[in-house]
Design a protein around this motif. Structure first.
Motif, short mmCIF file in Angstrom:
data_model
loop_
_atom_site.label_atom_id
_atom_site.label_comp_id
_atom_site.label_asym_id
_atom_site.label_seq_id
_atom_site.Cartn_x
_atom_site.Cartn_y
_atom_site.Cartn_z
N ALA A 1 0.86 -1.19 0.00
CA ALA A 1 0.00 0.00 0.00
C ALA A 1 0.89 1.24 0.00
O ALA A 1 1.69 1.45 0.92
CB ALA A 1 -0.92 0.00 1.22
N PHE A 2 0.78 2.03 -1.05
CA PHE A 2 1.52 3.28 -1.15
C PHE A 2 0.60 4.40 -0.65
O PHE A 2 -0.38 4.75 -1.31
CB PHE A 2 1.94 3.54 -2.60
N ASN A 3 0.94 4.98 0.51
CA ASN A 3 0.07 5.95 1.16
C ASN A 3 0.55 7.37 0.89
O ASN A 3 1.73 7.69 1.08
CB ASN A 3 0.04 5.70 2.67
N PHE A 4 -0.37 8.21 0.45
CA PHE A 4 -0.05 9.62 0.26
C PHE A 4 -0.09 10.35 1.59
O PHE A 4 -0.87 9.99 2.48
CB PHE A 4 -1.05 10.26 -0.71
N PRO A 5 0.74 11.38 1.76
CA PRO A 5 0.71 12.14 3.02
C PRO A 5 -0.68 12.75 3.24
O PRO A 5 -1.34 13.22 2.31
CB PRO A 5 1.76 13.23 2.79
N LYS A 6 -1.11 12.75 4.49
CA LYS A 6 -2.43 13.28 4.81
C LYS A 6 -2.53 14.77 4.52
O LYS A 6 -3.61 15.29 4.25
CB LYS A 6 -2.76 13.03 6.28
N GLY A 7 -1.42 15.47 4.59
CA GLY A 7 -1.46 16.91 4.41
C GLY A 7 -1.31 17.36 2.97
O GLY A 7 -1.07 18.54 2.73
N LYS A 8 -1.43 16.44 2.02
CA LYS A 8 -1.23 16.82 0.63
C LYS A 8 -2.39 16.31 -0.22
O LYS A 8 -2.80 15.16 -0.08
CB LYS A 8 0.09 16.25 0.11
N GLN A 9 -2.89 17.20 -1.07
CA GLN A 9 -4.00 16.86 -1.94
C GLN A 9 -3.51 16.11 -3.17
O GLN A 9 -2.65 16.58 -3.91
CB GLN A 9 -4.72 18.13 -2.38
N VAL A 10 -4.05 14.89 -3.38
CA VAL A 10 -3.78 14.12 -4.60
C VAL A 10 -5.12 13.85 -5.25
O VAL A 10 -5.98 13.19 -4.66
CB VAL A 10 -3.05 12.80 -4.28
N TYR A 11 -5.30 14.37 -6.44
CA TYR A 11 -6.60 14.30 -7.09
C TYR A 11 -7.03 12.87 -7.36
O TYR A 11 -6.21 12.00 -7.69
CB TYR A 11 -6.58 15.08 -8.40
N GLY A 12 -8.33 12.66 -7.28
CA GLY A 12 -8.92 11.40 -7.66
C GLY A 12 -9.47 11.46 -9.08
O GLY A 12 -9.50 12.52 -9.71
N PRO A 13 -9.92 10.33 -9.64
CA PRO A 13 -10.38 10.29 -11.04
C PRO A 13 -11.52 11.25 -11.34
O PRO A 13 -11.53 11.89 -12.40
CB PRO A 13 -10.84 8.84 -11.20
N SER A 14 -12.48 11.38 -10.43
CA SER A 14 -13.61 12.27 -10.71
C SER A 14 -13.15 13.73 -10.77
O SER A 14 -13.69 14.52 -11.56
CB SER A 14 -14.69 12.10 -9.64
#
Length: 890
Positions: A742-755
């Motif tokens: 599982a590659f987890n993104f930092p909670k404090g950073k916005q990573v866009y989702g498909p929608s």
């Protein structure tokens, strides 16, 4: 001469009689005979006979045990009944004769009356074992799992194998001894009535006999209380918070069960003493009252609700913490998620595609076709004959001209429903149109506005890329095949060539069809007289049935759960189907139940079916699974070690998608291994296999930067949010097979989702104008599923654009490819061109955009939970800001 005629007539009569008897027996046992012949063609005759006999062995053993219980007790009772009366008979002559006859029947009843009576009682008591015979076999052959449950410290194997059967045995034994006690009470009461007329009392033998039965009944019921103790581990009262027992069960109900156990045993002993000595009545009454109180407290909902409301809920997380932890650990272990590796993935919003780490090899393996749309393309371009179709499109990887290439492929199978109505005669359906032929294979990556590249195509098969297949015919597949009678004098149609039909003749396995008796029996079996009267057969003609591979496998092993997506594998020898199979159980303690069906699953078996001759081979893929080890003991020499699978098949094994998606739905909640965070659901994820993105197979270098691997990939988003929270990958290649990261993104950073990326695409005027030009009357533009591609410290979003006709026949065409890295979007007919445009749109400079959070590389965090509370202060403090930012971006 007359004598010779007499013997000849007798001989003919005997032969005719035996023929009629044989035919009648054949009709009676028709299903058995057909199954026997069918299993014999698969070389599974011993397996078929063993499996068929197991049910009767288990039921027979149960009937024998209960018969002996009844018979021995009646035999013992017969030794006591009538002993005193027969030794001293009084009364009138008529009365004496009646009593003598009756008591004589009592004395001899063990061999005459009681044998039949014992059997009559034993059969209905043993009937439940007829339906639970496989559970009995698992109990007998199942071993230890090597892991103990945290509540009682018992090996998990006890719960998977023994507990389900013990619950059934306890109920049936209790029923048997209760019936026995009632019958013997009636007999001894009748004996007592006869003795009382002569001022005699019942001898000590019947008293001891009944006393032992009472003691056994109490012991069996006490065993039931111990089983109720075990059953607490399967309570769902605390859902949706967690599964399994909580404070109420372990601190209130469990002590009451122990109290019921000891009070019941003590009351039983005192009851025996009371019956024999007429003493201890008050103590017995007190124990009985206390026992009823414990049972009442345990079965009423009032007190558990009061404890829950006023003791547990005011400080629920503290009181339930250890039980929540037990549930999390058990659920992760039951769904094979306890070894998931977690890594941080810090996304950098770079504007320079030279920093993207995208290599040509990466771009050549990005799947740009939707499987459903590609199926339409295959049918229109490569079905060739009207009776062929492509029931599904599979994804796999092959070495194509020394390049590790992700591909799509579809089997060209027979579909009789596509024949014209006039061509659906009996001979056509069962003799001439018998099989499919070959496949189509295309690369996963294509460019827009270009002819489709085909690695394998046409009939006969053609390949410019080094593929050759010795036997491309498909007699067994995914379509709804009917039975086939092959080879035959007519020949089997494959394709038309110069206005003539090219025919072939089957040379594989099947049930021999030359015997008139077999033809007669099969005519009855299929309820079709033409099977018997067909004239176009030969000496080597065979009957093929159960040609759908799902039906075929389920007939052999109905105890395995099958994956919904069997896939085709191409080898130089021929075509093979690989089917993933699962062992499942409902009895893993403390583990959450999936969809009300099971709470334990393992992909323990890989099944290979030869598409030409229908042979079925089973290989053990997970030898650590206690269930598959039990089946290995039940059916020796049936399951083969995975090492025996041919290497050209083994390198195409993949992690099954059904299992992965079940695991992701479980992991979305249970990745929060800290009980407090789990209770508060602070970091709950969402995995849905619908909408613009799905789990899919990709060829990436996420495990090893220097090595591309075939993986199963899924995006995870925070619950009720549209941005991404993590990317989860499962290895498919042999080196990392089954490894989940599982590659987890930092909670404090916005990573866009498909929608959110779709919204960016919709807002791009240049793309919108171009799509509007295509989307004219008669044409339809459709955007395909979005592929999320992690590369170094960047996440890319890739979406194909298709153009197709609104009317049938529609042949989807790949027109353009849209790419984005979260800040801008670009579209071109090739991936290389789209990435070049993306860089141009971002300004072409090599500076990084402003971002929140700290910069880190992809690094493995050993032992860290994706919801670990020990995140840095900057991430924790920015949660509220992230939420506001997301709402604004949406």
């Amino acid at each position: 001469m007359q004598k010779l005629k007499h013997w000849l007539f007798r001989f003919i009569f005997i032969v005719l009689g035996f023929t009629i008897i044989g035919a009648l027996l054949g009709f009676v046992f028709l299903d058995f005979l057909v199954d026997y012949w069918w299993f014999d063609t698969l070389n599974y005759t011993s397996y078929f006979l063993l499996r068929g006999s197991y049910r009767f062995i288990v039921v027979g053993a149960a009937v024998l045990v209960f018969f002996l219980v009844f018979f021995l007790n009646f035999w013992l009772a017969a030794r006591f009944l009538g002993a005193k009366i027969l030794s001293k008979t009084t009364g009138t002559k008529r009365e004496s004769a009646y009593q003598g006859t009756l008591l004589k029947s009592f004395k001899s009843g063990s061999s005459k009356i009681y044998t039949v009576f014992s059997l009559i009682l034993a059969i209905p008591v043993a009937i439940p074992f007829y339906n639970q015979w496989e559970r009995a076999l698992l109990c007998i052959f199942g071993g230890k799992a090597g892991t103990n449950d945290p509540a009682y410290g018992t090996d998990i194997g006890y719960y998977l194998f023994s507990f389900p059967l013990f619950s059934l045995i306890q109920k049936e034994i209790l029923l048997a001894f209760s019936l026995l006690f009632l019958v013997l009470m009636l007999l001894y009461w009748f004996e007592s009535r006869l003795l009382s007329k002569r001022n005699q009392s019942l001898s000590v033998g019947p008293r001891i006999h009944l006393t032992l039965l009472i003691f056994l009944i109490f012991f069996i019921q006490a065993w039931g209380y111990m089983l109720q103790r075990t059953a607490l581990l399967y309570t769902d009262r605390k859902l949706p918070i967690f599964f399994g027992p909580g404070t109420v069960e372990m601190d209130f109900i469990l002590p009451l069960i122990w109290g019921s156990f000891f009070l019941f045993i003590a009351a039983g002993l005192l009851l025996v003493i009371l019956i024999h000595t007429r003493k201890g009545g008050k103590v017995f009454l007190i124990l009985a009252v206390c026992f009823l109180i414990t049972v009442g407290l345990r079965n009423t909902s009032f007190f558990p609700q009061m404890i829950e409301e006023f003791i547990v809920k005011p400080n629920e997380i503290v009181r339930e913490k250890s039980y929540i932890e037990n549930s999390i650990k058990a659920t992760l272990a039951a769904f094979d998620l306890d070894q998931v590796e977690t890594r941080k993935y810090d996304v950098k919003h770079t504007t320079d595609t030279s920093d993207f780490g995208l290599q040509t090899s990466n771009l050549k393996n990005i799947p740009l076709w939707d499987r459903n749309l590609l199926n339409d393309v295959y049918i229109q371009r490569q079905a060739i004959s009207p009776f062929y179709s492509f029931p599904t499109v599979d994804v796999d990887r092959y070495t194509v001209k020394d390049f590790y290439q992700q591909v799509y492929l579809g089997a060209r199978e027979l579909n009789l429903s596509r024949l014209p109505e006039s061509a659906r005669g009996w001979l056509n359906r069962h003799l001439q149109y018998s099989h499919g032929y070959g496949l189509v294979m295309t690369p996963a990556a294509q460019n827009g506005d270009e002819p489709m590249t085909e690695f394998v195509r046409n009939i006969p098969l053609q390949s410019d890329y080094g593929f050759s297949i010795r036997e491309p015919r498909i007699y067994y597949g995914l379509e709804s095949y009917t039975y086939a009678i092959v080879p035959n004098e007519i020949g089997e149609v494959e394709y038309s060539e110069s206005d003539t039909d090219k025919v072939s003749h089957y040379t594989g396995k099947g049930i021999p069809f030359s015997s008139l008796l077999k033809r007669l029996l099969f005519a009855v079996y299929f309820r079709d007289e033409r099977v018997f009267f067909v004239q176009q057969t030969k000496d080597d003609t065979k009957l093929l049935l159960r040609r759908n591979i799902i039906e075929r496998i389920q007939t052999i092993t109905p105890y395995f759960l099958l994956d919904k997506d069997p896939y085709l594998v191409v080898t130089p020898k021929g075509l093979f189907w690989i089917q993933d199979a699962y062992t499942t159980s409902r009895w893993y303690p403390n583990a959450e139940v999936w969809d009300g069906k099971f709470n334990y699953i393992r992909n323990s078996v890989k099944i290979v079916v030869d598409a030409y001759n229908g042979s079925v081979d089973y290989y053990i893929a997970d030898s650590d699974d206690p269930l598959i080890r039990a089946y290995q003991q039940i059916y020796p020499d049936f399951l083969k070690p995975l090492e025996q699978m041919p290497s050209e098949l083994r390198k195409h094994l993949r992690y099954p998608k059904d299992l992965f998606e079940i695991q992701m739905r479980i992991y979305a909640r249970h990745h929060q291994t800290d009980p407090q965070i789990f209770y508060q659901q602070k970091d709950m994820w969402d995995f849905t296999n619908t909408g613009p993105v799905k789990s899919n197979y990709l060829t990436l270098s996420v495990f090893d930067p220097d090595n591309q691997e075939f993986i199963l990939f899924a995006p995870m988003r925070p619950a009720k949010r549209e941005n991404l929270r993590a990317l989860v990958a499962a290895g498919c290649d042999e080196k990392n097979y089954g490894k989940i990261v599982a590659f987890n993104f930092p909670k404090g950073k916005q990573v866009y989702g498909p929608s959110q990326i779709n919204s960016l695409i919709d807002q791009d005027t240049e793309i919108a104008q171009e799509i509007t030009l295509w989307d004219q009357a008669g044409s339809k533009v459709e955007r395909g599923r979005m592929v999320i591609l992690p590369s170094d410290d960047t996440v890319f979003y890739i979406q194909p654009v298709y153009l197709m006709s609104e009317k049938a026949p529609r042949i989807p065409e790949l027109k353009r490819i849209i790419v984005s890295q979260g800040e801008a979007v670009a579209m071109d007919r090739t991936l290389e061109g789209a990435f070049a445009k993306l860089e141009s749109r971002l300004g072409g400079h090599k500076e990084q955009l402003p971002q929140t959070g700290t910069e880190t590389t992809v690094e493995q965090q050993q032992g860290e939970s994706p919801s670990d509370t020990e995140t840095d202060a900057a991430e924790s403090a920015s949660d509220a800001n992230v939420q506001q930012e997301t709402q604004t971006d949406d």
